[in-house]
Design a protein around this motif. Structure first.
Motif, PDB file in Angstrom:
ATOM      1  N   ILE A  21       3.097   4.805   8.051  1.00 47.22           N
ATOM      2  CA  ILE A  21       2.344   5.053   6.817  1.00 47.22           C
ATOM      3  C   ILE A  21       2.842   4.210   5.646  1.00 47.22           C
ATOM      4  O   ILE A  21       2.080   3.917   4.732  1.00 47.22           O
ATOM      5  CB  ILE A  21       2.330   6.556   6.418  1.00 47.22           C
ATOM      6  N   ALA A  22       4.086   3.798   5.670  1.00 50.58           N
ATOM      7  CA  ALA A  22       4.548   2.915   4.592  1.00 50.58           C
ATOM      8  C   ALA A  22       3.862   1.564   4.724  1.00 50.58           C
ATOM      9  O   ALA A  22       3.272   1.043   3.772  1.00 50.58           O
ATOM     10  CB  ALA A  22       6.066   2.757   4.633  1.00 50.58           C
ATOM     11  N   GLU A  23       3.934   0.980   5.901  1.00 48.40           N
ATOM     12  CA  GLU A  23       3.276  -0.319   6.064  1.00 48.40           C
ATOM     13  C   GLU A  23       1.790  -0.222   5.761  1.00 48.40           C
ATOM     14  O   GLU A  23       1.214  -1.081   5.085  1.00 48.40           O
ATOM     15  CB  GLU A  23       3.527  -0.924   7.452  1.00 48.40           C
ATOM     16  N   ALA A  24       1.144   0.842   6.236  1.00 45.90           N
ATOM     17  CA  ALA A  24      -0.292   0.991   6.002  1.00 45.90           C
ATOM     18  C   ALA A  24      -0.599   0.970   4.512  1.00 45.90           C
ATOM     19  O   ALA A  24      -1.512   0.275   4.045  1.00 45.90           O
ATOM     20  CB  ALA A  24      -0.787   2.300   6.626  1.00 45.90           C
ATOM     21  N   ALA A  25       0.166   1.728   3.754  1.00 44.40           N
ATOM     22  CA  ALA A  25      -0.088   1.801   2.314  1.00 44.40           C
ATOM     23  C   ALA A  25       0.197   0.463   1.631  1.00 44.40           C
ATOM     24  O   ALA A  25      -0.568   0.018   0.767  1.00 44.40           O
ATOM     25  CB  ALA A  25       0.767   2.907   1.700  1.00 44.40           C
ATOM     26  N   PHE A  26       1.266  -0.191   2.029  1.00 45.58           N
ATOM     27  CA  PHE A  26       1.575  -1.496   1.422  1.00 45.58           C
ATOM     28  C   PHE A  26       0.451  -2.493   1.693  1.00 45.58           C
ATOM     29  O   PHE A  26       0.012  -3.215   0.800  1.00 45.58           O
ATOM     30  CB  PHE A  26       2.889  -2.059   1.986  1.00 45.58           C
ATOM     31  N   HIS A  27       0.026  -2.560   2.945  1.00 44.03           N
ATOM     32  CA  HIS A  27      -1.036  -3.518   3.292  1.00 44.03           C
ATOM     33  C   HIS A  27      -2.274  -3.290   2.424  1.00 44.03           C
ATOM     34  O   HIS A  27      -2.787  -4.222   1.810  1.00 44.03           O
ATOM     35  CB  HIS A  27      -1.414  -3.384   4.776  1.00 44.03           C
ATOM     36  N   LEU A  28      -2.735  -2.047   2.390  1.00 40.32           N
ATOM     37  CA  LEU A  28      -3.974  -1.793   1.648  1.00 40.32           C
ATOM     38  C   LEU A  28      -3.783  -2.021   0.151  1.00 40.32           C
ATOM     39  O   LEU A  28      -4.693  -2.507  -0.531  1.00 40.32           O
ATOM     40  CB  LEU A  28      -4.481  -0.378   1.919  1.00 40.32           C
TER      41      LEU A  28
END
Lengths: 247, 247, 247, 247, 247, 247
Positions: C96-103
């Motif tokens: 979820i950290a990577e997901a949020a950073f990407h978006l």
């Protein structure tokens, strides 16, 4: 084991203080010789002071080679002449800035540096970038103390350094502080106590790293760019450098 | 001084070899206890193996805390569980990958890594980036040897490692080589002789760095993100972790 | 499509909240199973908690493999065990950290992170560096709320998070805020309204990215370092891991 | 949901191909409108082509705003006009290069790019650096195919791309390949099959990311530098731009 | 020597001011032609303005090629169309942002930028990163002045810029300031006097760098990615671009 | 305008060659004085040579200050003593390595360096990193020619340099080559013709950049870390440095 601790400035009292700090942490079998060049600035507070002092550092390494030195420490926070010194010997050579940075990353994820003068902060910044530690360091701070005030008992140096360290602790989100001057070698314990953070001091750090490398039989690589310099003629006041050790 | 050298995998013969290498370089007053977790993978060759092994590393630190341990070494080249381990103790904790990288930069301006399997090279790359050493490392190479082949006398492991190191020396423009596996701890001297370059081996490097930190009274910072973890409940097979040291 | 949303801590109420958030954004054909390990910490607030929780994440992926799972989400902001989990499956695995950073980088040129506790900020910093988003993030901030206070209706958690987000909006020169905890999944809308900035929440982001990858038939690469781990013996409490999926 | 897929070049056959690829992966409720500007280069193979094409991209976003568009995709691998387009709308705007890079990092730790012409590789390099993915990408490769050869059935384009992808797989130490041209949108499946690696194609990736953002109600931030541009006069052939949407 | 100074916006008074500044520093044999496109925004204060203005920049380079131009300057701080312009000519092309950054690093170790509007600061940040100067720049600041206010004698623009520069001097630890707008070209001397710091202004910097390159016979490389763009058809309002110079 | 071109080594013939190259490109009103220290190495091929030569550079700046020098050039590719020299004067000081790197980035997106000896390549690498140009440089190459062979007409130096440049052109994907030694100043034209690429030579580049700064009245900042060094006592052979210019 013989470690030559080179104070790159020519202030004898500072050399002695550095030597005492070095000896205090040295292993039983380690002999510390603390030296300073005959020629050079009495303190190092500028790129210019640093450039001149590098000559003395090299001279002291050359002298050390005649004495069977096992390792060298360069006891100024700018690590002046570090790569040049390494070329002149098979022994390890450690700068106190690099030593402190390395150890700080082992006990904290982020640290700040507290140095003497704001104008020399850039030297620490350049080293942090070059060594690869820029992202481990939150901030380079200065207590705004001329280096030689550290030699003057009456000065309020300790107080100012402690105050700056406390600001670092309060504001920087750090786990440790690196002291940014060889002249602070004798103050580390008092600062640690006053501030309540691990304080990494470079002279003592470098001595132990030097011992570490010697005991692992890891000397400066003579393969590649740290090999002995090509033998050549030097002119004028540097003529005596023409015959180089190892070449 | 008591140093607990933790082999994160559960292969006892490798633990003994690592312990012997550690003891060989330890200072006179240093006692090495080489341990491995009861539970975990017999070798570490993947992110998965590494993740599981971090539990055993933490368990071994907790055991060590009951024994008055002065410093810890994590003897697997991925430094599994390093930051977790640091949270559990006031003592310094050193990973063998970081130890080797740090020392390599002190004796050469550029180095290469020679590890076991190509698939674990990414672990070294991630560490190099995170620690700040990416630009000091020319190349991460693999000899393509399964880790446990290093335990098997008849294997041609040494030969393959030497061959890869020679390629690194010839092609990479380096001054030193870092061995990328704790299981190579006993091979460093032979490799050095065969290759003619400084070889930095992590177990021995980490032991000396641990001694260095202890003798400087520099422990893991308990201010900030490496402070003892907040006390809390763990469930199931990890219930025993609920009471944490220091908290 | 079956997505297994793994809450790496063992607090069932948080798992349910996370599952509800996931389900709310899932596509019509997507079934969400929200799970948490039986064993592990009740919240994740340290490197140590994170290391232990990675075991449970791996276990849950292994269980998921038996159920024909199409994608996995790791619903803790440190992305614990992410690469290990990827090794265990051909399905995509999203933290979820990577997901949020990407978006966040797709809707703003700069963002800040607002997380729970200051001590876990370093985990976000490490991920930002490793993933490559460090220069997109202005600042990692903490509302100084223990994770489980997010489960407690009476707590002033929302208020404190909103206050910190407002400071970020006022001071950081940003276009969006990333929420730094899986336990904030149900608060995103309220925060968005109160703050007047796009709020990127990781659980919902990760579910949609998981759907994205599945619908594009892009699974975790099995060529290279994310291939299934080499089969091997695990000992003790981890013995059951010896037989690995895919190997 | 209405997604406007903008092919920045003016080759109608390529627009149709891109639109078909987009539609193939779109969710049931998603309507794809594939468009290209009336004015601009027939293909984009230089910084110059890219600069000119950005005008058409902006025009198409402005047209889209009149149609109630929910999201935009810019279907050229240089992501021309991306930030400008974002300023013109509250809807999300996704470039196919960024889309492919983002997804590639979720399924592999390292990838390579295979693009058309060597001379456009620098555009990919600049984007990788700016977005933060430089260290995830091993190498930008070119199959040396003019873009419009991809429109020509008889051309050996596929063969050359597959050959370059195979070299990437063999030499680069990667887990996935990113296709570096919108004109390759219809070839991804064949390439994947021929090469045996996950192949990330940007058009399809961008469509799904656009759907993701819309379904999460995450639009381009209007706080900060992506807010609607200040209203002002444009002169000459750009006079019609004076009245801007949102302002 | 003939230098074509291109103001990318269409405000004639600004073009004249820029031309006068350019002429004032030009060498005796240098003739300055200051031009602006017929078509485009009257000021550049957004990514969108910048994208549109790049077309005019390219048009002006094409015109310049018919006049035997020796060098080009792009006189907007975002360096719009820089790489595209370079492709169109063998002559050197210099952007005023890059020019100012380069010179600033030669007279100070650290600088700050003072630009017009906060929303355009991100453009400077992107350029600093792309060019490699991010670590030389302490901070990008804005005086919050719309660009065309710089054309308005009565406005308090100078006062606000000076105030921001003074803050930069007091707070940023810098040795020089870069002015972040071509419209400030005539203010540099007054600012320097008021602030007491070296002020690097881009238009004048770029003219001298252009002269430098010409006198060294260093033109834009036509080997590699800055070679003339492949000849191709352009459609619609850009049809006249189909025949390209040099191709 | 008076420019003092300092050859940091003590080989008079090289000084003359450098002076002639400098004069050839100087503007009509520019007077070049080419000097070298009395004391120092006859060539600079190591970190050690470089450290010693920095003293002579500083001495020559101090002499220059007595002569009303308008700008200084340090004509050795390691830019020895650059920051020290800057502290000693209000005039600009330009190193030939930085000069060449700066100009190379203005005419090509990527360049390679061709220097004399492989062992000095690391010096160029360190400068590229420190200045911020590392990502613009594809490769640092060496022709493996001792520096003084460049003074020897019969030597095959030119041939070897051309051969290395051709390899760079063929293999590196570059648009320009930077010559990595002041002793190559007279060869640039021949190399350019033989190789068919823009060749950036540092001495000529630095002279024009020095003229640029002077004509823009941009001198070394005396605010911050490049201010005149604090006055202090120097001892021994450096005693004459105690009284410093400007202080």
């Amino acid at each position: 084991m013989l470690i030559r601790v080179i104070n790159p400035n020519t202030t004898r009292s500072m050399t002695e203080k550095i030597g005492a700090s070095a000896q205090r942490v040295a292993a039983p079998g380690t002999r510390i010789i603390a030296v300073n060049p005959d020629s050079g600035p009495v303190s190092i507070e500028s790129h210019f002071d640093e450039a001149i002092s590098a000559v003395g550092v090299a001279e002291e390494v050359r002298k050390g080679e005649r004495d069977g030195t096992d390792a060298y420490v360069i006891a100024c926070f700018g690590d002046p002449g570090l790569l040049a010194a390494r070329e002149l010997t098979r022994a390890p050579v450690i700068g106190i800035a690099e030593a402190a940075f390395h150890l700080a990353t082992m006990i904290a994820t982020r640290f700040s540096v507290v140095t003497t003068l704001g104008r020399t902060g850039i030297i620490a910044e350049h080293l942090l970038q070059s060594y690869g530690f820029a992202h481990h360091c939150r901030r380079v701070r200065a207590a705004e103390i001329p280096v030689l005030d550290l030699e003057d008992d009456g000065a309020c140096a300790l107080e100012r350094i402690v105050a700056e360290c406390r600001r670092a602790k309060a504001e920087d989100g750090i786990g440790a502080i690196v002291l940014g001057c060889g002249g602070m070698a004798d103050l580390a314990d008092e600062i640690r106590e006053a501030v309540g953070l691990p304080i990494v001091e470079g002279v003592t750090a470098a001595v132990k790293l030097a011992e570490t490398l010697v005991s692992l039989r890891l000397g400066t690589s003579k393969h590649g760019d740290l090999a002995f310099p090509p033998a050549k003629r030097f002119t004028g006041q540097f003529e005596h450098l023409s015959a180089q050790p190892g070449s």
